[in-house]
Design an enzyme around this catalytic site. Structure first.
Site, PDB file in Angstrom:
ATOM      1  N   ARG A   1     103.179  28.623  98.474  1.00 38.36           N
ATOM      2  CA  ARG A   1     103.978  27.572  97.804  1.00 38.36           C
ATOM      3  C   ARG A   1     104.604  26.618  98.831  1.00 38.36           C
ATOM      4  O   ARG A   1     104.845  25.452  98.566  1.00 38.36           O
ATOM      5  CB  ARG A   1     105.060  28.184  96.893  1.00 38.36           C
ATOM      6  CG  ARG A   1     105.948  27.119  96.232  1.00 38.36           C
ATOM      7  CD  ARG A   1     106.761  27.646  95.065  1.00 38.36           C
ATOM      8  NE  ARG A   1     107.461  28.864  95.348  1.00 38.36           N
ATOM      9  CZ  ARG A   1     108.583  28.954  96.088  1.00 38.36           C
ATOM     10  NH1 ARG A   1     109.124  27.877  96.609  1.00 38.36           N
ATOM     11  NH2 ARG A   1     109.150  30.121  96.305  1.00 38.36           N
TER      12      ARG A   1
ATOM     13  N   TYR B   1     101.374   5.360  82.005  1.00 37.59           N
ATOM     14  CA  TYR B   1     100.863   6.555  81.332  1.00 37.59           C
ATOM     15  C   TYR B   1     102.023   7.144  80.518  1.00 37.59           C
ATOM     16  O   TYR B   1     103.117   7.370  81.066  1.00 37.59           O
ATOM     17  CB  TYR B   1     100.356   7.551  82.384  1.00 37.59           C
ATOM     18  CG  TYR B   1      99.965   8.877  81.788  1.00 37.59           C
ATOM     19  CD1 TYR B   1      99.013   8.941  80.771  1.00 37.59           C
ATOM     20  CD2 TYR B   1     100.553  10.059  82.204  1.00 37.59           C
ATOM     21  CE1 TYR B   1      98.669  10.152  80.200  1.00 37.59           C
ATOM     22  CE2 TYR B   1     100.208  11.275  81.646  1.00 37.59           C
ATOM     23  CZ  TYR B   1      99.268  11.305  80.631  1.00 37.59           C
ATOM     24  OH  TYR B   1      98.925  12.509  80.064  1.00 37.59           O
TER      25      TYR B   1
ATOM     26  N   ASP C   1     102.498   4.107  91.078  1.00 40.44           N
ATOM     27  CA  ASP C   1     101.426   5.004  90.653  1.00 40.44           C
ATOM     28  C   ASP C   1     100.110   4.281  90.945  1.00 40.44           C
ATOM     29  O   ASP C   1      99.783   3.269  90.318  1.00 40.44           O
ATOM     30  CB  ASP C   1     101.576   5.343  89.159  1.00 40.44           C
ATOM     31  CG  ASP C   1     100.552   6.382  88.694  1.00 40.44           C
ATOM     32  OD1 ASP C   1      99.438   6.398  89.248  1.00 40.44           O
ATOM     33  OD2 ASP C   1     100.866   7.144  87.767  1.00 40.44           O
TER      34      ASP C   1
ATOM     35  N   LYS D   1      91.934  12.093  88.542  1.00 43.58           N
ATOM     36  CA  LYS D   1      91.135  10.923  88.192  1.00 43.58           C
ATOM     37  C   LYS D   1      90.159  10.572  89.331  1.00 43.58           C
ATOM     38  O   LYS D   1      89.349  11.388  89.687  1.00 43.58           O
ATOM     39  CB  LYS D   1      92.068   9.763  87.847  1.00 43.58           C
ATOM     40  CG  LYS D   1      93.223  10.167  86.915  1.00 43.58           C
ATOM     41  CD  LYS D   1      92.719  10.573  85.542  1.00 43.58           C
ATOM     42  CE  LYS D   1      93.828  10.764  84.542  1.00 43.58           C
ATOM     43  NZ  LYS D   1      94.346  12.097  84.392  1.00 43.58           N
TER      44      LYS D   1
HETATM   45  N1  LCS Z   1      99.428   8.647  86.186  1.00 41.23           N
HETATM   46  C1  LCS Z   1      98.450   8.031  85.516  1.00 41.23           C
HETATM   47  C2  LCS Z   1      98.212   6.561  85.750  1.00 41.23           C
HETATM   48  C3  LCS Z   1      97.666   8.734  84.617  1.00 41.23           C
HETATM   49  O1  LCS Z   1      96.686   8.075  83.970  1.00 41.23           O
HETATM   50  C4  LCS Z   1      97.925  10.110  84.398  1.00 41.23           C
HETATM   51  C5  LCS Z   1      97.137  10.910  83.413  1.00 41.23           C
HETATM   52  C6  LCS Z   1      98.969  10.704  85.101  1.00 41.23           C
HETATM   53  C7  LCS Z   1      99.695   9.959  85.997  1.00 41.23           C
HETATM   54  C8  LCS Z   1      99.299  12.177  84.943  1.00 41.23           C
HETATM   55  O2  LCS Z   1      98.384  12.929  85.632  1.00 41.23           O
HETATM   56  P1  LCS Z   1      97.982  14.454  85.273  1.00 41.23           P
HETATM   57  O3  LCS Z   1      99.266  15.221  85.225  1.00 41.23           O
HETATM   58  O4  LCS Z   1      97.315  14.440  83.949  1.00 41.23           O
HETATM   59  O5  LCS Z   1      97.115  14.857  86.409  1.00 41.23           O
HETATM   60  N2  LCS Z   1      96.375  10.135  82.547  1.00 41.23           N
HETATM   61  C9  LCS Z   1      95.688  10.562  81.519  1.00 41.23           C
HETATM   62  C10 LCS Z   1      95.018   9.698  80.632  1.00 41.23           C
HETATM   63  O6  LCS Z   1      95.041   8.477  80.662  1.00 41.23           O
HETATM   64  N3  LCS Z   1      94.384  10.431  79.748  1.00 41.23           N
HETATM   65  O7  LCS Z   1      94.612  11.770  79.919  1.00 41.23           O
HETATM   66  C11 LCS Z   1      95.460  11.950  81.065  1.00 41.23           C
END
Ligand code: LCS
Length: 403
Positions: free
Chosen positions: A60, A113, A185, A210
């Site tokens: 961790r 998001y 972001d 992503k």
């Molecule tokens: N930031 C952006 C721009 C995102 O599109 C997402 C997830 C996150 C942060 C969060 O990331 P995660 O915790 O899921 O790794 N976006 C998603 C979307 O557009 N569809 O499903 C998840």
């Protein structure tokens, strides 16, 4: 090796942080699948915990596979240090919890998001943190929302799912003039297309789920800091809250990142070709793609990014019903949330990723009922076009005559 930071992005992606394993010479970074690390003796254990010996102690708190990915991401973003996180939301929450306090105020992009905004509005509010969400594609809206208590400007550019762009350098000036930090972001662009720290941002966050991983087989997140002081503060809070990354997850992402440049190049070319075709299609009402001259911030894209990326949004003539018929009719594109993978995904934000937002605020942020989001992948574009064309025929048939 000569200074990797001076090399071109395609080289950095493949070599940054990814040295042959010192123990065995393995060229691919090994998966150090261990929760803990043995000390030679009591003095060594004490030295590690007291910071006099940088060796590993407990996963961790740090792990060699995760550290390789962190070094790679810090170098790709031009930062002083990076932290791997269990998910993108774990990374974003570390940033909020480490850099905000009771009474603090955040100014953010309205169409981020969904959960990045909702967690502040619904959860951090209970601890006395306030937030104001504005159309940050106009920097004057950000400036107007600043308060003496504003500690953070939080922007997402391109924004999910409206594809609005925000001027990073202008927001850095606005934030810094008031002693606030700028957090960006950078998930949609990835470091191959946009480098927020070089434009004045203090912290970059990513959903590695992503583009950086790119294969739709793992979730993950990262935080990259512009200064050692910020990195140390974020690290301290991150390991204590515990949303850290697992070595196997880090290894999958290290494997994925090596082709980031190639994947982005192909997906972006496919995406632009499809966006041009849809813009001219009689069944399509509107297209928002930062690579099209019709996008309101196309000039900013040319200035701030090395390319427009491969996600875009569009509206089908006939509104929600026609849009639903389209996403139900595609056969090659997959109806699924998430984005940035090698396969093309299509979704309906108003009923899926952004459904937690009240309708009035959602529509004010540009996330209308007819908005369809597509993350174009690396397939042969001719097959993608054929698929969308047949689905648009079905969408047109779903609209009542005269509607
Ligand atoms: N930031 C952006 C721009 C995102 O599109 C997402 C997830 C996150 C942060 C969060 O990331 P995660 O915790 O899921 O790794 N976006 C998603 C979307 O557009 N569809 O499903 C998840």
């Amino acid at each position: 090796m000569t200074d990797i930071r001076r090399m071109h992005p395609a080289t950095r992606i493949i070599h940054a942080g990814q040295h042959p394993d010192p123990a065995t010479g393995a060229v691919s970074t090994p998966i150090y699948q261990t929760s803990t690390f043995a000390f030679k003796n009591a003095d060594e254990g004490a030295a590690r915990f007291q910071g006099r010996d940088p060796g590993f102690k407990y996963t961790r708190l740090g792990n060699p596979t995760v550290a390789a990915l962190e070094e790679c991401l810090a170098i790709l973003e031009g930062g002083c240090g990076a932290l791997g996180a269990a998910t993108g939301m774990a990374a974003i929450n570390t940033v909020y919890v480490a850099l905000l306090e009771q009474g603090a105020h955040v100014v953010g992009t309205d169409s981020v998001y969904g959960p990045s905004r909702l967690v502040l509005e619904n959860e951090y509010r209970r601890f006395g943190v306030a937030s104001t969400w504005v159309d940050s594609s106009k920097p004057e809206n950000v400036a107007a929302a600043m308060r003496p208590s504003t500690k953070m400007v939080y922007i997402e550019t391109p924004a999910n799912p409206t594809m609005k762009l925000t001027d990073i350098a202008a927001c850095a000036d606005i934030a810094h003039a008031q002693g606030a930090l700028l957090v960006v972001d950078n998930t949609f662009a990835s470091p191959v297309l946009q480098q927020p720290l070089a434009l004045g941002a203090d912290v970059v966050v990513h959903s590695l789920t992503k583009y950086i991983n790119g294969h739709t087989d793992v979730v993950g997140g990262a935080i990259v800091s512009s200064s050692p002081a910020l990195h140390d503060r974020l690290r301290k809070v991150h390991v204590a809250f515990g949303g850290t990354m697992d070595p196997h997850q880090a290894w999958l992402i290290l494997r994925g990142v090596k082709t980031l440049g190639l994947r982005m190049e192909r997906a972006q070319a496919n995406s632009l070709e499809i966006a041009r075709l849809l813009e001219a299609h009689p069944g399509v009402a509107w297209v928002l793609h930062p690579g099209l001259p019709s996008h309101p911030q196309h000039a900013l894209m040319l200035r701030q990014m090395a390319g427009p990326g491969a996600v875009f949004s569009f509206g089908v003539k006939g509104g929600l019903e026609a849009g639903k018929a389209l996403i139900d009719s595609v056969k090659l594109a997959t109806l699924a949330v998430s984005l940035g993978g090698v396969e093309t995904l299509i979704e309906h934000p108003a009923s899926m990723t952004h459904t937690g937002m009240p309708k009035k605020e959602r529509e004010a942020a540009g996330i209308t009922d007819d908005l369809v989001r597509i993350s174009v992948g690396c397939e042969d574009v001719r097959d993608l076009i054929a698929d969308l064309e047949q689905a648009l025929v079905k969408a047109a048939a779903a609209v009542p005559v005269g509607a």
